[in-house]
Design a protein around this motif. Structure first.
Motif, mmCIF file in Angstrom:
data_model
loop_
_atom_site.group_PDB
_atom_site.id
_atom_site.type_symbol
_atom_site.label_atom_id
_atom_site.label_comp_id
_atom_site.label_asym_id
_atom_site.label_seq_id
_atom_site.Cartn_x
_atom_site.Cartn_y
_atom_site.Cartn_z
ATOM 1 N N ALA A 92 0.840 -1.201 0.000
ATOM 2 C CA ALA A 92 0.000 0.000 0.000
ATOM 3 C C ALA A 92 0.873 1.249 0.000
ATOM 4 N N VAL A 93 0.234 2.373 -0.326
ATOM 5 C CA VAL A 93 0.909 3.674 -0.379
ATOM 6 C C VAL A 93 0.051 4.688 0.352
ATOM 7 N N GLY A 94 0.703 5.648 1.007
ATOM 8 C CA GLY A 94 -0.033 6.749 1.624
ATOM 9 C C GLY A 94 -0.425 6.487 3.060
ATOM 10 N N GLY A 95 -1.518 7.105 3.481
ATOM 11 C CA GLY A 95 -1.936 7.001 4.875
ATOM 12 C C GLY A 95 -1.106 7.911 5.764
ATOM 13 N N ASP A 96 -0.884 7.502 6.984
ATOM 14 C CA ASP A 96 -0.125 8.313 7.927
ATOM 15 C C ASP A 96 0.695 7.410 8.831
ATOM 16 N N LEU A 97 1.460 8.037 9.717
ATOM 17 C CA LEU A 97 2.292 7.288 10.661
ATOM 18 C C LEU A 97 1.757 7.422 12.085
ATOM 19 N N SER A 98 0.442 7.392 12.210
ATOM 20 C CA SER A 98 -0.148 7.425 13.542
ATOM 21 C C SER A 98 0.191 6.137 14.275
ATOM 22 N N PRO A 99 0.294 6.172 15.609
ATOM 23 C CA PRO A 99 0.594 4.948 16.354
ATOM 24 C C PRO A 99 -0.384 3.825 16.048
ATOM 25 N N GLU A 100 -1.667 4.184 15.900
ATOM 26 C CA GLU A 100 -2.684 3.163 15.647
ATOM 27 C C GLU A 100 -2.451 2.449 14.320
ATOM 28 N N ARG A 101 -2.094 3.222 13.282
ATOM 29 C CA ARG A 101 -1.878 2.608 11.972
ATOM 30 C C ARG A 101 -0.599 1.758 11.968
ATOM 31 N N ILE A 102 0.444 2.269 12.605
ATOM 32 C CA ILE A 102 1.687 1.507 12.636
ATOM 33 C C ILE A 102 1.504 0.191 13.385
ATOM 34 N N ILE A 103 0.833 0.220 14.522
ATOM 35 C CA ILE A 103 0.606 -1.004 15.298
ATOM 36 C C ILE A 103 -0.220 -2.001 14.489
ATOM 37 N N LEU A 104 -1.275 -1.507 13.825
ATOM 38 C CA LEU A 104 -2.088 -2.382 12.983
ATOM 39 C C LEU A 104 -1.233 -3.019 11.888
ATOM 40 N N ALA A 105 -0.372 -2.202 11.286
ATOM 41 C CA ALA A 105 0.489 -2.709 10.219
ATOM 42 C C ALA A 105 1.364 -3.854 10.724
ATOM 43 N N TYR A 106 2.036 -3.647 11.846
ATOM 44 C CA TYR A 106 2.943 -4.677 12.355
ATOM 45 C C TYR A 106 2.204 -5.946 12.760
ATOM 46 N N LYS A 107 0.983 -5.789 13.261
ATOM 47 C CA LYS A 107 0.189 -6.969 13.600
ATOM 48 C C LYS A 107 -0.122 -7.800 12.365
ATOM 49 N N LYS A 108 -0.115 -7.142 11.210
ATOM 50 C CA LYS A 108 -0.405 -7.824 9.959
ATOM 51 C C LYS A 108 0.869 -8.152 9.169
ATOM 52 N N GLY A 109 2.034 -7.935 9.791
ATOM 53 C CA GLY A 109 3.290 -8.246 9.117
ATOM 54 C C GLY A 109 3.726 -7.204 8.117
ATOM 55 N N ILE A 110 3.173 -5.995 8.221
ATOM 56 C CA ILE A 110 3.450 -4.903 7.288
ATOM 57 C C ILE A 110 4.270 -3.844 8.003
ATOM 58 N N PHE A 111 5.175 -3.176 7.275
ATOM 59 C CA PHE A 111 5.958 -2.117 7.895
ATOM 60 C C PHE A 111 6.203 -0.982 6.901
ATOM 61 N N PRO A 112 6.382 0.269 7.403
ATOM 62 C CA PRO A 112 6.665 1.407 6.521
ATOM 63 C C PRO A 112 8.157 1.503 6.208
#
Length: 212
Positions: free
Chosen positions: A23-43
């Motif tokens: 994916a592209v875009g979004g933001d670096l809010s704590p909530e989004r980053i934590i969700l990403a890592y829970k799904k194996g995704i990282f910025p």
């Protein structure tokens, strides 16, 4: 290319590009980053790029039981060349990581925005740092996110030889019962020399505590 909206969600893994961008875009809010890592995704992106979110098809990981400590590194520990702390200098560690020269990279992907985002996660107790000291000087360290039974390593630095290796070895040895796997994201010779290997991403997901 899947562009994120304001909603806290990520696309299905089938949207991942051949290069590993999901994916592209979004933001670096704590909530989004934590969700990403829970799904194996990282910025992972450069300062002049939009936020890029990655889900590599092959994941580079270290299983703690496979940690390899060379004879020279065993001597480093016997001689007590370094001392180690945790979460004592998080901002200093991530800042040093952002300034460390990288092979085949002109700049850094750890932008000021990234630093502030991960410092917020540190204040929440999610992001953690390991510091390596020599004569009261910070000479190495690394940081990452605690995802329960998985530690997601982000970046490391060393100002003197063996500092980051020693910190990593000390950390893995200390927490080998807590973490089933240490996520190293993408291949590096540095961590391969310590026993890290590539596994399919679907196997890596099995180790994460929760997925949506």
């Amino acid at each position: 290319m899947y562009w994120l909206s304001q909603d806290l969600s990520f696309p299905d893994y089938s949207e991942t590009s051949e290069e590993g961008i999901i994916a592209v875009g979004g933001d670096l809010s704590p909530e989004r980053i934590i969700l990403a890592y829970k799904k194996g995704i990282f910025p992972w992106f450069n300062e002049d790029e939009p936020i890029l979110w990655w889900f590599p098809h092959d994941r580079f990981v270290l299983f703690p039981e496979n940690l390899y400590v060379s004879k020279s590194m065993k001597k480093v520990f016997r001689d007590k060349i370094f001392t180690y702390t945790e979460n004592k200098a998080f901002r200093e560690v991530i800042t040093n990581c952002s300034q460390a020269p990288r092979k085949d990279q002109d700049g850094t992907w750890i932008t000021n925005e990234m630093i502030e985002a991960y410092c917020k996660l540190h204040e929440m107790g999610v992001a953690k740092s390991i510091e390596v000291w020599q004569n009261d000087e910070l000479v190495g360290g690394f940081y990452g996110l605690d995802m329960g039974n998985v530690f997601c390593g982000e970046s490391m630095f060393a100002k003197v030889s063996n500092a980051s290796k020693a910190g990593f070895i000390q950390f893995v040895a200390k927490y080998h019962k807590k973490y089933e796997v240490i996520d190293c994201q993408v291949y590096s010779e540095h961590l391969a020399s310590l026993g890290a290997i590539e596994i399919p991403s679907d196997i890596f997901l099995n180790y994460l505590d929760s997925q949506e």
